[in-house]
Design a protein around this motif. Structure first.
Motif, PDB file in Angstrom:
ATOM      1  N   ASP A 128     -17.446  52.384  -6.201  1.00  0.00           N
ATOM      2  CA  ASP A 128     -16.079  52.142  -6.684  1.00  0.00           C
ATOM      3  C   ASP A 128     -15.951  52.777  -8.065  1.00  0.00           C
ATOM      4  N   ILE A 129     -15.320  53.957  -8.117  1.00  0.00           N
ATOM      5  CA  ILE A 129     -15.200  54.697  -9.376  1.00  0.00           C
ATOM      6  C   ILE A 129     -13.898  54.292 -10.054  1.00  0.00           C
ATOM      7  N   GLY A 130     -14.008  53.440 -11.049  1.00  0.00           N
ATOM      8  CA  GLY A 130     -12.833  52.948 -11.752  1.00  0.00           C
ATOM      9  C   GLY A 130     -12.537  53.751 -12.995  1.00  0.00           C
ATOM     10  N   GLY A 131     -11.690  53.183 -13.852  1.00  0.00           N
ATOM     11  CA  GLY A 131     -11.352  53.855 -15.095  1.00  0.00           C
ATOM     12  C   GLY A 131     -12.432  53.706 -16.147  1.00  0.00           C
ATOM     13  N   VAL A 142     -25.196  48.254  -2.367  1.00  0.00           N
ATOM     14  CA  VAL A 142     -25.870  48.588  -1.111  1.00  0.00           C
ATOM     15  C   VAL A 142     -25.977  47.336  -0.266  1.00  0.00           C
ATOM     16  N   GLY A 143     -25.694  47.464   1.026  1.00  0.00           N
ATOM     17  CA  GLY A 143     -25.844  46.331   1.921  1.00  0.00           C
ATOM     18  C   GLY A 143     -25.534  46.719   3.352  1.00  0.00           C
ATOM     19  N   GLU A 144     -25.778  45.772   4.232  1.00  0.00           N
ATOM     20  CA  GLU A 144     -25.402  45.931   5.640  1.00  0.00           C
ATOM     21  C   GLU A 144     -24.143  45.098   5.871  1.00  0.00           C
ATOM     22  N   ASP A 145     -24.296  43.873   6.380  1.00  0.00           N
ATOM     23  CA  ASP A 145     -23.128  43.000   6.497  1.00  0.00           C
ATOM     24  C   ASP A 145     -22.924  42.177   5.234  1.00  0.00           C
ATOM     25  N   GLN A 146     -23.931  42.135   4.368  1.00  0.00           N
ATOM     26  CA  GLN A 146     -23.829  41.439   3.083  1.00  0.00           C
ATOM     27  C   GLN A 146     -24.435  42.308   1.991  1.00  0.00           C
ATOM     28  N   VAL A 147     -24.099  41.973   0.746  1.00  0.00           N
ATOM     29  CA  VAL A 147     -24.627  42.719  -0.396  1.00  0.00           C
ATOM     30  C   VAL A 147     -26.127  42.492  -0.522  1.00  0.00           C
ATOM     31  N   ARG A 148     -26.856  43.593  -0.625  1.00  0.00           N
ATOM     32  CA  ARG A 148     -28.297  43.504  -0.864  1.00  0.00           C
ATOM     33  C   ARG A 148     -28.621  43.710  -2.352  1.00  0.00           C
ATOM     34  N   ALA A 149     -27.913  44.644  -2.978  1.00  0.00           N
ATOM     35  CA  ALA A 149     -28.135  44.915  -4.400  1.00  0.00           C
ATOM     36  C   ALA A 149     -26.877  45.537  -4.975  1.00  0.00           C
ATOM     37  N   ALA A 150     -26.604  45.257  -6.265  1.00  0.00           N
ATOM     38  CA  ALA A 150     -25.390  45.772  -6.898  1.00  0.00           C
ATOM     39  C   ALA A 150     -25.639  46.014  -8.376  1.00  0.00           C
ATOM     40  N   ARG A 151     -24.902  46.977  -8.930  1.00  0.00           N
ATOM     41  CA  ARG A 151     -24.972  47.253 -10.366  1.00  0.00           C
ATOM     42  C   ARG A 151     -23.684  47.914 -10.807  1.00  0.00           C
ATOM     43  N   SER A 152     -23.175  47.497 -11.944  1.00  0.00           N
ATOM     44  CA  SER A 152     -22.017  48.124 -12.567  1.00  0.00           C
ATOM     45  C   SER A 152     -22.491  48.872 -13.806  1.00  0.00           C
ATOM     46  N   VAL A 153     -22.017  50.111 -13.972  1.00  0.00           N
ATOM     47  CA  VAL A 153     -22.379  50.901 -15.155  1.00  0.00           C
ATOM     48  C   VAL A 153     -21.101  51.416 -15.816  1.00  0.00           C
ATOM     49  N   ASP A 202     -29.256  56.705 -13.452  1.00  0.00           N
ATOM     50  CA  ASP A 202     -30.631  56.227 -13.676  1.00  0.00           C
ATOM     51  C   ASP A 202     -30.647  54.712 -13.838  1.00  0.00           C
ATOM     52  N   LEU A 203     -29.668  54.173 -14.599  1.00  0.00           N
ATOM     53  CA  LEU A 203     -29.566  52.724 -14.786  1.00  0.00           C
ATOM     54  C   LEU A 203     -29.271  52.020 -13.469  1.00  0.00           C
ATOM     55  N   ALA A 204     -28.323  52.557 -12.722  1.00  0.00           N
ATOM     56  CA  ALA A 204     -27.950  51.937 -11.448  1.00  0.00           C
ATOM     57  C   ALA A 204     -29.136  51.903 -10.499  1.00  0.00           C
ATOM     58  N   GLU A 205     -29.913  52.976 -10.508  1.00  0.00           N
ATOM     59  CA  GLU A 205     -31.016  53.087  -9.555  1.00  0.00           C
ATOM     60  C   GLU A 205     -32.182  52.158  -9.903  1.00  0.00           C
ATOM     61  N   GLN A 249     -19.778  40.677  -9.797  1.00  0.00           N
ATOM     62  CA  GLN A 249     -18.706  40.090  -8.977  1.00  0.00           C
ATOM     63  C   GLN A 249     -17.759  41.173  -8.481  1.00  0.00           C
ATOM     64  N   GLU A 250     -17.446  42.101  -9.375  1.00  0.00           N
ATOM     65  CA  GLU A 250     -16.577  43.228  -9.019  1.00  0.00           C
ATOM     66  C   GLU A 250     -17.185  43.999  -7.848  1.00  0.00           C
ATOM     67  N   ALA A 251     -18.484  44.212  -7.914  1.00  0.00           N
ATOM     68  CA  ALA A 251     -19.185  44.952  -6.865  1.00  0.00           C
ATOM     69  C   ALA A 251     -19.112  44.218  -5.527  1.00  0.00           C
ATOM     70  N   GLU A 252     -19.282  42.906  -5.552  1.00  0.00           N
ATOM     71  CA  GLU A 252     -19.230  42.135  -4.299  1.00  0.00           C
ATOM     72  C   GLU A 252     -17.851  42.194  -3.660  1.00  0.00           C
ATOM     73  N   PHE A 253     -16.803  42.051  -4.467  1.00  0.00           N
ATOM     74  CA  PHE A 253     -15.444  42.145  -3.930  1.00  0.00           C
ATOM     75  C   PHE A 253     -15.203  43.521  -3.317  1.00  0.00           C
ATOM     76  N   SER A 254     -15.640  44.561  -4.009  1.00  0.00           N
ATOM     77  CA  SER A 254     -15.446  45.922  -3.509  1.00  0.00           C
ATOM     78  C   SER A 254     -16.164  46.119  -2.176  1.00  0.00           C
ATOM     79  N   PHE A 255     -17.385  45.614  -2.091  1.00  0.00           N
ATOM     80  CA  PHE A 255     -18.170  45.778  -0.863  1.00  0.00           C
ATOM     81  C   PHE A 255     -17.492  45.077   0.314  1.00  0.00           C
ATOM     82  N   THR A 256     -17.075  43.833   0.093  1.00  0.00           N
ATOM     83  CA  THR A 256     -16.410  43.078   1.160  1.00  0.00           C
ATOM     84  C   THR A 256     -15.138  43.785   1.613  1.00  0.00           C
ATOM     85  N   GLY A 257     -14.321  44.208   0.657  1.00  0.00           N
ATOM     86  CA  GLY A 257     -13.068  44.856   0.999  1.00  0.00           C
ATOM     87  C   GLY A 257     -13.255  46.152   1.763  1.00  0.00           C
TER      88      GLY A 257
END
Length: 313
Positions: free
Chosen positions: A140-143, A150-161, A200-203, A113-121
């Motif tokens: 999005d490099i957080g604390g 990854v996406g064009e106008d919408q999210v195609r794939a996302a991962r948080s590590v 490696d995990l994200a990929e 969900q965090e990834a989707e919000f970041s992508f849209t913003g």
């Protein structure tokens, strides 16, 4: 037009955006945007709990934000909490405190969900630009964590590590309760190895190398841009949509890893709360750019906060 308030509470900082959103035109008019370093994730990686002093710093910021929201007359409020409060054993204490102060429960969202919000913003305003080619990779490099989308106008794939500037600093650069000043080569190598393992995990889920444009978000990335531009003070307008080459990111990262606390603190665009964690954040960015072969990063000041605001509108 809907007046909304969005709060993003991360591992290192808590941020507020009050804005008027027009879904029909895609226009977001910013009324107030502010950030407070509260270091909510202080010690979470080691203890699994939110520290009492970290909670109090966060609640003090919430009280300040409640006054700002009331002053602007926002019609709707959404409070999103990310990595640190997602991991903590005593997160119920955090939820109760926020509810008492702001009247809403913090939503402890998933990494996806965090990834989707970041992508849209980050990408809503990039649509139609001819100088930036999709697909976009938003990082999005957080604390406490880093989100890859990854996406064009919408999210195609996302991962948080679980690789972020605070988590990497506390795990690898702290000795006897003090941040190494500067760190040794073994500490840097261990931190880089952790970042590579996370990539490696994200990929496994996100086709990082298929992206044509890398968009970088959050304080580590914006601070690197400010340093690259040698800004006399932090300037959001100059930073937003600036571009920093991989060679320049490498140069800045190498300097940050060799510098002392006093040298980093003397950088005029450096927020005091980032002095001890910026080297780790810059290394995360550099390692990502090296992995995917990105020649530059497009820096965005619009991120998860803007995505949260759009989700309300």
């Amino acid at each position: 037009m809907t007046r909304v308030a969005a709060i993003d509470c991360g591992t290192n900082s808590i941020r507020l955006l009050v804005a008027d959103c027009d879904p029909a035109t895609g226009e977001l008019t910013e009324l107030d945007r502010r950030m407070t370093i509260v270091r909510l994730g202080q010690g979470v990686d080691r203890t699994g709990r939110l520290a009492p002093e970290a909670l109090e710093r966060t609640f003090a910021a919430c009280r300040e934000y409640a006054a700002v929201i009331k002053e602007h007359g926002a019609q709707r409020l959404r409070f999103v909490a990310t990595s640190a409060s997602r991991d903590a054993e005593n997160r119920d204490e955090f939820v109760r405190g926020v509810l008492d102060i702001l009247g809403v429960e913090p939503e402890v969202i998933s990494g996806d969900q965090e990834a989707e919000f970041s992508f849209t913003g980050a990408t809503r305003e990039l649509a139609g630009r001819t100088d930036l080619t999709p697909p976009f990779l938003v990082v999005d490099i957080g604390g406490g964590s880093t989100e890859f989308v990854v996406g064009e106008d919408q999210v195609r794939a996302a991962r948080s590590v679980d690789v972020g500037c605070v988590r990497m600093t506390e795990r690898h650069l702290v000795r006897d309760g003090v941040v190494s000043d500067p760190p040794g080569e073994e500490q840097i190598a261990a931190m880089r190895a952790d970042i590579v393992a996370a990539l490696d995990l994200a990929e496994e889920q996100v086709p990082l190398r298929e992206a044509h444009t890398l968009v970088g978000l959050a304080g580590s990335v914006t601070t690197v841009s400010a340093i690259a531009q040698e800004l006399p003070e932090y300037d959001s307008v100059a930073i937003h949509h600036s571009r920093v080459s991989r060679a320049r990111v490498r140069e800045i990262t190498d300097w940050l890893l060799r510098s002392t606390h006093a040298e980093r603190a003397a950088v005029p665009s450096m927020h005091p709360g980032r002095v001890d964690v910026i080297a780790a954040g810059a290394l995360v960015l550099l390692t990502i750019m090296e992995r995917i072969g990105a020649e530059e990063v497009v820096v965005s000041e619009h991120d998860i906060l803007d995505g949260i605001a759009w989700s309300i509108a």
